[in-house]
Every structure is written in structure tokens, then in C-alpha cells.
Design a protein around this motif. Structure first.
Motif, PDB file in Angstrom:
ATOM      1  N   TRP A  32       0.843  -1.187   0.000  1.00 24.64           N
ATOM      2  CA  TRP A  32       0.000   0.000   0.000  1.00 24.64           C
ATOM      3  C   TRP A  32       0.883   1.244   0.000  1.00 24.64           C
ATOM      4  N   ILE A  33       0.525   2.226  -0.807  1.00 24.01           N
ATOM      5  CA  ILE A  33       1.254   3.488  -0.875  1.00 24.01           C
ATOM      6  C   ILE A  33       0.339   4.605  -0.377  1.00 24.01           C
ATOM      7  N   ALA A  34       0.864   5.447   0.512  1.00 30.26           N
ATOM      8  CA  ALA A  34       0.059   6.528   1.091  1.00 30.26           C
ATOM      9  C   ALA A  34       0.734   7.868   0.811  1.00 30.26           C
ATOM     10  N   PRO A  35       0.589   8.417  -0.396  1.00 32.39           N
ATOM     11  CA  PRO A  35       1.204   9.716  -0.694  1.00 32.39           C
ATOM     12  C   PRO A  35       0.436  10.850  -0.040  1.00 32.39           C
ATOM     13  N   GLU A  36       1.175  11.842   0.449  1.00 37.26           N
ATOM     14  CA  GLU A  36       0.536  13.044   0.987  1.00 37.26           C
ATOM     15  C   GLU A  36       0.112  13.908  -0.199  1.00 37.26           C
ATOM     16  N   VAL A  37      -1.157  14.295  -0.258  1.00 32.89           N
ATOM     17  CA  VAL A  37      -1.682  14.962  -1.453  1.00 32.89           C
ATOM     18  C   VAL A  37      -1.782  16.471  -1.318  1.00 32.89           C
ATOM     19  N   ASN A  38      -1.248  17.039  -0.241  1.00 29.81           N
ATOM     20  CA  ASN A  38      -1.098  18.490  -0.227  1.00 29.81           C
ATOM     21  C   ASN A  38      -0.144  18.859  -1.357  1.00 29.81           C
ATOM     22  N   PHE A  39      -0.439  19.959  -2.096  1.00 26.59           N
ATOM     23  CA  PHE A  39       0.384  20.318  -3.250  1.00 26.59           C
ATOM     24  C   PHE A  39       1.864  20.423  -2.852  1.00 26.59           C
ATOM     25  N   PRO A  40       2.763  19.831  -3.671  1.00 22.18           N
ATOM     26  CA  PRO A  40       2.555  19.216  -4.982  1.00 22.18           C
ATOM     27  C   PRO A  40       2.375  17.698  -4.951  1.00 22.18           C
ATOM     28  N   GLY A  41       2.132  17.121  -3.745  1.00 17.10           N
ATOM     29  CA  GLY A  41       1.981  15.676  -3.671  1.00 17.10           C
ATOM     30  C   GLY A  41       0.783  15.145  -4.438  1.00 17.10           C
ATOM     31  N   ASN A  42      -0.241  15.997  -4.656  1.00 19.01           N
ATOM     32  CA  ASN A  42      -1.406  15.547  -5.415  1.00 19.01           C
ATOM     33  C   ASN A  42      -1.037  15.176  -6.838  1.00 19.01           C
ATOM     34  N   VAL A  43       0.006  15.799  -7.373  1.00 19.96           N
ATOM     35  CA  VAL A  43       0.462  15.461  -8.728  1.00 19.96           C
ATOM     36  C   VAL A  43       1.019  14.037  -8.752  1.00 19.96           C
ATOM     37  N   THR A  44       1.826  13.718  -7.745  1.00 21.35           N
ATOM     38  CA  THR A  44       2.390  12.374  -7.643  1.00 21.35           C
ATOM     39  C   THR A  44       1.280  11.334  -7.515  1.00 21.35           C
ATOM     40  N   ALA A  45       0.316  11.592  -6.645  1.00 18.80           N
ATOM     41  CA  ALA A  45      -0.787  10.652  -6.430  1.00 18.80           C
ATOM     42  C   ALA A  45      -1.587  10.435  -7.710  1.00 18.80           C
ATOM     43  N   SER A  46      -1.830  11.514  -8.449  1.00 18.05           N
ATOM     44  CA  SER A  46      -2.600  11.415  -9.688  1.00 18.05           C
ATOM     45  C   SER A  46      -1.870  10.572 -10.735  1.00 18.05           C
ATOM     46  N   TRP A  47      -0.576  10.773 -10.860  1.00 16.26           N
ATOM     47  CA  TRP A  47       0.201   9.992 -11.818  1.00 16.26           C
ATOM     48  C   TRP A  47       0.229   8.519 -11.426  1.00 16.26           C
ATOM     49  N   LEU A  48       0.353   8.249 -10.151  1.00 16.48           N
ATOM     50  CA  LEU A  48       0.329   6.865  -9.685  1.00 16.48           C
ATOM     51  C   LEU A  48      -1.003   6.212 -10.018  1.00 16.48           C
ATOM     52  N   TRP A  49      -2.076   6.907  -9.751  1.00 13.22           N
ATOM     53  CA  TRP A  49      -3.419   6.363  -9.902  1.00 13.22           C
ATOM     54  C   TRP A  49      -3.778   6.142 -11.373  1.00 13.22           C
ATOM     55  N   GLN A  50      -3.369   7.083 -12.241  1.00 15.18           N
ATOM     56  CA  GLN A  50      -3.748   7.014 -13.645  1.00 15.18           C
ATOM     57  C   GLN A  50      -2.721   6.290 -14.505  1.00 15.18           C
ATOM     58  N   GLY A  51      -1.443   6.368 -14.111  1.00 14.24           N
ATOM     59  CA  GLY A  51      -0.396   5.770 -14.921  1.00 14.24           C
ATOM     60  C   GLY A  51      -0.097   6.609 -16.156  1.00 14.24           C
ATOM     61  N   ASN A  52       0.967   6.242 -16.880  1.00  8.73           N
ATOM     62  CA  ASN A  52       1.328   6.941 -18.119  1.00  8.73           C
ATOM     63  C   ASN A  52       2.146   5.992 -18.985  1.00  8.73           C
ATOM     64  N   SER A  53       1.537   5.529 -20.059  1.00 11.08           N
ATOM     65  CA  SER A  53       2.193   4.536 -20.912  1.00 11.08           C
ATOM     66  C   SER A  53       3.428   5.104 -21.600  1.00 11.08           C
ATOM     67  N   ASP A  54       3.429   6.408 -21.897  1.00 11.03           N
ATOM     68  CA  ASP A  54       4.580   7.014 -22.572  1.00 11.03           C
ATOM     69  C   ASP A  54       5.836   6.955 -21.704  1.00 11.03           C
ATOM     70  N   LEU A  55       5.643   7.011 -20.384  1.00 11.27           N
ATOM     71  CA  LEU A  55       6.769   6.964 -19.455  1.00 11.27           C
ATOM     72  C   LEU A  55       6.987   5.561 -18.890  1.00 11.27           C
ATOM     73  N   GLY A  56       6.180   4.624 -19.326  1.00 11.60           N
ATOM     74  CA  GLY A  56       6.304   3.262 -18.818  1.00 11.60           C
ATOM     75  C   GLY A  56       5.796   3.121 -17.394  1.00 11.60           C
ATOM     76  N   LEU A  57       4.920   4.034 -16.985  1.00 12.42           N
ATOM     77  CA  LEU A  57       4.375   4.010 -15.631  1.00 12.42           C
ATOM     78  C   LEU A  57       3.017   3.317 -15.645  1.00 12.42           C
ATOM     79  N   LYS A  58       2.963   2.121 -15.088  1.00 14.49           N
ATOM     80  CA  LYS A  58       1.711   1.376 -15.008  1.00 14.49           C
ATOM     81  C   LYS A  58       0.841   1.942 -13.887  1.00 14.49           C
TER      82      LYS A  58
END
Length: 208
Positions: A32-58
Motif C-alpha cells: 500500500w502506498i500513502a502519498p501526501e496529497v497536499n500540493f505538490p503531492g497531489n500530482v504524484t498521487a494522480s500519476w500513480l493512480w492514472q499511470g502513463n504509458s509514454d513513461l512506462g508508468l503502469k
């Protein structure tokens, strides 16, 4: 055995952090990963949750989801909501006070009880931050000027994540059992926490 088994502390951009967290989560058996989502941590959480195939992030789905109110708790269990990540809020009723109270409880009880084979915190930086973490004139606990409290806050968030996800996965044994101490210090002065006993007690209380 429960313990803090790794620590990465330094400067990294939000997207790179999401990539590294995804790798670490899978390395530790889809933790389990618990990122703090106060800015700018919300950006990290969003990328984790959605992923990005261009960057190879599942897409990584095992992300802490916070409760919104006391009505989303069942006994001592925290029922996950729909919002991902830990949101730190201030004030007497804020989540920051809650996570610090949890840490304070562990440290106070650790001085009163002694036992072996508990969680080990072999982290000198954690103890260093504790030595400069104090109450300020405005009533807020935080690091002294020039010091940091990132590891303290991260540890507190991890404990809150345990309350949400690990507690509800443990089975309750209805038969009578011998209660065990839950906190101690080892010979090196490191905090040892018997999380198994803590979780069993909470689950037993929640089932009553």
C-alpha cells in the motif's frame, strides 16, 4: 516481522517520485502506498493512480484512500473513502494532530513496557528529527528552524494507513488469548512495536 525497512530522503520532482514509488510498491509485494496529497503531492498521487504509458508508468491501484468523517469508521477501523492519498490538515481536529497523537502514543507506551520481537525502527534520521521536533509558542508541534520533520510525518502517515487497510484484513480469534505488551525499547534505544498485538486488540474491540 514489522519494521521500517527502507528510507529515501531527498529532492525529486513529482513525476519521478511517482515512477519510483510504483517501482518500490511492486518490489515490496504490491505494498500500500500513502502519498501526501497536499500540493505538490497531489500530482504524484494522480500519476500513480492514472499511470502513463509514454513513461512506462503502469497504473498503481493500491493507494491509500482517506476517510471523510467519523461516520466512515467502524469501531476502531477506518473505512476507506473515494479520495486517494493522505491530506494533512491543521487545527486541533485536523489530520496532522491525529497522526502526531498516534506517534506520541507509541513513544510514551514504549517507555513503560518491555518485550522482544516487535517492530524495529533502525533509522537514525528518524531519531535525529525527534530531537528537534518540539512545541512552538503558537501551539503547533513542528521542527525547529533549520531542521526537518519529513520522516516523522511520513511515519505517522504510514501508521494511519495501517489503521485503514491492515486492520480490516486480520482475522479475529474469538477464543481467549494471553494479552501481550505492545511497545518497548531494545538495548540500542530503538523503538520496538508489537504491531501484531496492537492490531489484534483493535480488531477485538471493533467486533464488540
Amino acid at each position: 516481522e514489522w519494521k521500517i525497512c527502507a528510507l529515501q530522503h531527498g529532492h525529486i520532482d513529482e513525476i519521478s517520485l511517482a515512477i519510483e514509488l510504483s517501482k518500490l510498491g511492486r518490489f515490496y509485494y504490491n505494498a500500500w502506498i500513502a502519498p501526501e496529497v497536499n500540493f505538490p503531492g497531489n500530482v504524484t498521487a494522480s500519476w500513480l493512480w492514472q499511470g502513463n504509458s509514454d513513461l512506462g508508468l503502469k497504473r498503481y491501484s493500491k493507494i491509500y484512500r482517506r476517510t471523510k468523517s467519523k461516520y466512515e469508521r467502524r469501531g476502531q477501523l477506518y473505512i476507506p473513502g473515494s479520495d486517494i492519498g493522505w491530506l494533512t490538515t491543521g487545527g486541533q481536529q485536523g489530520t496532522r494532530s491525529e497522526l502526531l497523537a498516534g506517534l506520541r502514543e507509541l513513544i510514551i507506551r514504549a517507555k513503560r513496557e518491555a518485550q522482544e520481537d516487535f517492530i524495529l525502527i533502525p533509522c537514525g534520521k528518524f531519531l535525529d528529527e525527534c530531537s528537534t521536533f518540539c512545541l512552538h509558542p503558537d501551539g503547533k508541534y513542528e521542527a525547529l528552524s533549520g531542521s526537518h520533520d519529513d520522516i516523522i510525518i511520513a511515519t505517522g502517515i504510514a501508521i494511519q494507513c495501517l489503521k485503514t487497510y491492515v486492520l480490516k484484513q486480520r482475522k479475529i480469534h474469538p477464543q481467549q488469548r494471553q494479552m501481550q505488551p505492545v511497545y518497548s525499547f531494545n538495548e540500542q534505544g530503538q523503538i520496538q512495536i508489537n504491531f501484531g498485538e496492537i492490531l489484534d486488540r483493535r480488531m477485538e474491540n471493533a467486533s464488540m
